[in-house]
Design a protein around this motif. Structure first.
Motif: not given
Length: 321
Positions: A30-47
């Motif tokens: 039914r539902r899959l949470y994907v928890y992202f870690e790492g520098k890119q996961a803490h920075d403002a989003p980009d393309e």
């Protein structure tokens, strides 16, 4: 299991990313949470980050198009404390380094102690799905963070952050194509999302219209998903009743950006033309690709129409069996 969580370490090895996520999708109903870690996961989003998510939703589209995959990123208010309090999670799927997965389970259970049931770690075999991965991975980079054309932003480089962003659609039978559009919208927005939802009246001549969800159901599903991705966002909705009338994306001067799929880019340009003619600043247009193994082809795209057709076929088959 119905609801599970998987850890993705964006700073770690990425060679098995596709096999890992496919195994996690296969193990979840039914539902899959994907928890992202790492520098890119803490920075403002980009393309690059949005393109990474598009690759994950491509895998969902290929295996279970309506699976509710929800990305959890620290910059979008998903601290470890908040992740730990997800009451519907039944297990953590160990798809990264064993030690890191075990540490995550320990950290989550420490925070859940006395309030929620402890979580168990379910190891995944990233090689179990290797045959289907090899068959379907043509054109999919081995590293999900590699450059891609899955996301394009008009006249803007660097971080993508806007106070107020617009998105629109039918959102019938919410699927991976809707979710990448809504997830991208939520992640690039800091304050308010305006969601235009097609009214029931405009859909009455759609194929298998009798199987369409109601306006309220479609609107609520879109709002709940946006707020699942970024819990602190304010979401404003409106029914799209007349294609000839300007939407809130055009008339609201505080709007800064609009997120569209490749097949609806023209609508964004029409909105910007209206805004220019009426003295408002044009919107930044963020474009995400169609999802599915042949993403750029409208003939092969994942769509609500296709899902309704499949549902109609199942109903017909059950009636005659």
């Amino acid at each position: 299991m119905n609801v599970s969580l998987i850890l993705v370490d964006l700073d770690g090895p990425s060679a098995d990313w596709q096999a890992n996520i496919r195994s996690a999708i296969d193990a979840t109903t039914r539902r899959l949470y994907v928890y992202f870690e790492g520098k890119q996961a803490h920075d403002a989003p980009d393309e690059g980050l949005l393109a990474l998510l598009a690759r994950y939703y491509n895998e969902v589209a290929d295996l279970k198009p309506q699976l509710d995959l929800i990305p959890l990123l620290p910059f979008a208010s998903w601290s470890l404390d908040r992740v730990a309090m997800l009451s519907d999670v039944q297990a953590v799927l160990g798809a990264c380094r064993v030690g890191k997965s075990r540490q995550l389970v320990q950290d989550l259970n420490y925070r859940r102690a006395g309030e929620l049931q402890p979580l168990l770690l379910h190891p995944l075999d990233p090689h179990r799905d290797s045959a289907s991965r090899d068959q379907n991975s043509k054109g999919i980079p081995s590293d999900p963070t590699e450059p891609t054309s899955l996301v394009q932003t008009a006249a803007m480089e660097g971080p993508l952050l806007f106070s107020n962003t617009a998105v629109g659609g039918t959102f019938d039978r919410l699927h991976a194509g809707h979710r990448i559009l809504l997830a991208a919208t939520a992640l690039v927005t800091t304050t308010m999302v305006y969601v235009g939802v097609t009214s029931d009246l405009l859909l009455q001549h759609k194929e298998h219209a009798e199987l369409l969800q109601s306006y309220d159901e479609r609107r609520d599903a879109a709002v709940m998903f946006i707020q699942a991705v970024r819990p602190e966002l304010r979401v404003q909705t409106a029914a799209l009743r007349d294609p000839q009338e300007p939407t809130g994306a055009a008339t609201m001067p505080e709007m800064e950006a609009i997120v569209v799929s490749k097949e609806t880019v023209k609508g964004a340009h029409d909105i910007n033309l209206w805004r220019q003619e009426h003295g408002s600043t044009p919107l930044t247009v963020v474009t995400v690709d169609l999802v599915g193994r042949q993403g750029s082809s409208t003939a092969n795209k994942l769509s609500s129409t296709r899902l309704r057709m499949e549902a109609a076929q199942r109903l017909s088959s059950n009636a005659t069996s």
